[in-house]
Scaffold this active site. Structure first.
Site, PDB file in Angstrom:
ATOM      1  N   LYS A   9       0.823  -1.211   0.000  1.00  0.00           N
ATOM      2  CA  LYS A   9       0.000   0.000   0.000  1.00  0.00           C
ATOM      3  C   LYS A   9       0.864   1.271   0.000  1.00  0.00           C
ATOM      4  CE  LYS A   9      -3.996  -2.161   2.267  1.00  0.00           C
ATOM      5  NZ  LYS A   9      -4.887  -2.140   3.465  1.00  0.00           N
ATOM      6  N   TYR A  49     -12.364  -1.814  -4.074  1.00  0.00           N
ATOM      7  CA  TYR A  49     -12.833  -2.034  -2.701  1.00  0.00           C
ATOM      8  C   TYR A  49     -14.347  -1.867  -2.576  1.00  0.00           C
ATOM      9  CZ  TYR A  49      -8.091  -2.334  -0.826  1.00  0.00           C
ATOM     10  OH  TYR A  49      -6.804  -2.734  -0.536  1.00  0.00           O
ATOM     11  N   PHE A  57     -15.342   3.959   6.831  1.00  0.00           N
ATOM     12  CA  PHE A  57     -14.010   4.413   6.421  1.00  0.00           C
ATOM     13  C   PHE A  57     -13.806   4.380   4.903  1.00  0.00           C
ATOM     14  CE2 PHE A  57     -13.670  -0.147   7.410  1.00  0.00           C
ATOM     15  CZ  PHE A  57     -13.140  -0.634   6.229  1.00  0.00           C
ATOM     16  N   ARG A  85      -1.998 -14.376   4.363  1.00  0.00           N
ATOM     17  CA  ARG A  85      -2.778 -13.747   5.444  1.00  0.00           C
ATOM     18  C   ARG A  85      -2.037 -13.903   6.781  1.00  0.00           C
ATOM     19  NH1 ARG A  85      -6.947 -10.269   4.188  1.00  0.00           N
ATOM     20  NH2 ARG A  85      -7.704 -10.690   6.287  1.00  0.00           N
ATOM     21  N   THR A  91      -5.618  -6.971  10.780  1.00  0.00           N
ATOM     22  CA  THR A  91      -5.865  -5.694  10.093  1.00  0.00           C
ATOM     23  C   THR A  91      -5.236  -4.518  10.836  1.00  0.00           C
ATOM     24  OG1 THR A  91      -7.965  -6.614   9.337  1.00  0.00           O
ATOM     25  CG2 THR A  91      -7.687  -4.234   9.123  1.00  0.00           C
ATOM     26  N   ASN A 112      -1.916   0.193   6.816  1.00  0.00           N
ATOM     27  CA  ASN A 112      -1.398  -1.056   7.382  1.00  0.00           C
ATOM     28  C   ASN A 112      -0.542  -1.861   6.412  1.00  0.00           C
ATOM     29  OD1 ASN A 112      -3.464  -1.858   5.752  1.00  0.00           O
ATOM     30  ND2 ASN A 112      -4.606  -2.984   7.316  1.00  0.00           N
ATOM     31  N   HIS A 115      -2.200  -5.378   1.468  1.00  0.00           N
ATOM     32  CA  HIS A 115      -3.497  -6.020   1.247  1.00  0.00           C
ATOM     33  C   HIS A 115      -3.219  -7.440   0.796  1.00  0.00           C
ATOM     34  CE1 HIS A 115      -7.507  -6.829  -0.554  1.00  0.00           C
ATOM     35  NE2 HIS A 115      -6.800  -7.457  -1.474  1.00  0.00           N
ATOM     36  N   GLU A 126      -9.547 -10.590  -7.808  1.00  0.00           N
ATOM     37  CA  GLU A 126      -8.607  -9.487  -7.551  1.00  0.00           C
ATOM     38  C   GLU A 126      -7.395  -9.541  -8.479  1.00  0.00           C
ATOM     39  OE1 GLU A 126      -9.764  -8.875  -2.838  1.00  0.00           O
ATOM     40  OE2 GLU A 126      -7.735  -9.496  -3.368  1.00  0.00           O
TER      41      GLU A 126
HETATM   42  P1  GDP Z   1      -8.097  -6.819   5.743  1.00  0.00           P
HETATM   43  O1  GDP Z   1      -8.721  -7.968   4.982  1.00  0.00           O
HETATM   44  O2  GDP Z   1      -7.293  -7.273   6.925  1.00  0.00           O
HETATM   45  O3  GDP Z   1      -7.299  -5.890   4.841  1.00  0.00           O
HETATM   46  O4  GDP Z   1      -9.273  -5.942   6.371  1.00  0.00           O
HETATM   47  P2  GDP Z   1     -10.685  -5.442   5.800  1.00  0.00           P
HETATM   48  O5  GDP Z   1     -11.051  -6.186   4.543  1.00  0.00           O
HETATM   49  O6  GDP Z   1     -11.652  -5.493   6.928  1.00  0.00           O
HETATM   50  O7  GDP Z   1     -10.449  -3.896   5.461  1.00  0.00           O
HETATM   51  C1  GDP Z   1      -9.824  -3.476   4.265  1.00  0.00           C
HETATM   52  C2  GDP Z   1      -8.868  -2.357   4.603  1.00  0.00           C
HETATM   53  O8  GDP Z   1      -9.603  -1.225   5.056  1.00  0.00           O
HETATM   54  C3  GDP Z   1      -7.892  -2.658   5.733  1.00  0.00           C
HETATM   55  O9  GDP Z   1      -6.747  -3.370   5.309  1.00  0.00           O
HETATM   56  C4  GDP Z   1      -7.545  -1.274   6.228  1.00  0.00           C
HETATM   57  O10 GDP Z   1      -6.546  -0.655   5.407  1.00  0.00           O
HETATM   58  C5  GDP Z   1      -8.869  -0.525   6.066  1.00  0.00           C
HETATM   59  N1  GDP Z   1      -9.645  -0.550   7.322  1.00  0.00           N
HETATM   60  C6  GDP Z   1     -10.207  -1.634   7.927  1.00  0.00           C
HETATM   61  N2  GDP Z   1     -10.867  -1.292   9.053  1.00  0.00           N
HETATM   62  C7  GDP Z   1     -10.720   0.064   9.162  1.00  0.00           C
HETATM   63  C8  GDP Z   1     -11.189   1.029  10.116  1.00  0.00           C
HETATM   64  O11 GDP Z   1     -11.875   0.715  11.089  1.00  0.00           O
HETATM   65  N3  GDP Z   1     -10.826   2.334   9.873  1.00  0.00           N
HETATM   66  C9  GDP Z   1     -10.084   2.718   8.795  1.00  0.00           C
HETATM   67  N4  GDP Z   1      -9.777   4.013   8.650  1.00  0.00           N
HETATM   68  N5  GDP Z   1      -9.642   1.828   7.883  1.00  0.00           N
HETATM   69  C10 GDP Z   1      -9.937   0.523   8.065  1.00  0.00           C
END
Ligand code: GDP
Length: 138
Positions: A9, A49, A57, A85, A91, A112, A115, A126
């Site tokens: 990222k 996304y 968010f 993963r 996350t 973070n 992805h 994807e």
């Molecule tokens: P992942 O599969 O671990 O990447 O998590 P998710 O699919 O739930 O979320 C996608 C991405 O959205 C995450 O990798 C973070 O960069 C972002 N994200 C997830 N939860 C939050 C949140 O609560 N706040 C914000 N600002 N970003 C978030």
């Protein structure tokens, strides 16, 4: 052999961490079978996304994902989806296990570092978003 999509990222690319993150994959036995550096437009990030569009968010996250270059890659190997993963960690970097990419390189729950596809089915979709079959060399 499985394939999974990985994105380094903008926060990690801007801190010059591409090589450090790639070495985590290679040390774990995953192979980088396709890779490119690109910058998404906000609307491309919104499309990628789309599944998160109802989440609070979504707006700021898509702005962030288009704020600078990313590195998109296809990782190949045994159990590549789950293996990646595990290497990524939770996350939120604060909750990720020590030694994971997000714990070591992530800045916040949003910034973070990486992805990774969460299922084989999503991986296929994807990968198709970023790469043609011609660009994936096993
Ligand atoms: P992942 O599969 O671990 O990447 O998590 P998710 O699919 O739930 O979320 C996608 C991405 O959205 C995450 O990798 C973070 O960069 C972002 N994200 C997830 N939860 C939050 C949140 O609560 N706040 C914000 N600002 N970003 C978030």
């Amino acid at each position: 052999m499985e394939r999974t999509l990985s994105l380094i990222k903008p926060d990690a690319v801007s801190r010059n961490l591409t090589g450090a993150i790639n070495s985590r994959f290679e040390q774990a036995g995953l192979r980088i079978i396709a890779q490119k550096r690109l910058r998404l437009t906000t609307s491309q990030a919104e499309k990628f996304y789309e599944i998160h569009r109802e989440r609070a968010f979504y707006g700021s996250f898509c702005e962030y994902m288009s704020s600078g270059p990313i590195v998109a890659q296809v990782l190949g190997g045994e159990n590549a989806v789950l293996r990646n993963r595990e290497l990524m960690g939770a996350t939120n970097p604060a909750n990720a296990e020590i030694g994971t990419i997000r714990r070591d390189f992530g800045e916040s729950i949003e910034h973070n570092a990486v992805h990774g596809s969460d299922s084989l089915e999503n991986a296929a979709v994807e990968i198709g978003f970023f790469f043609s079959e011609l660009e994936i060399i096993e």
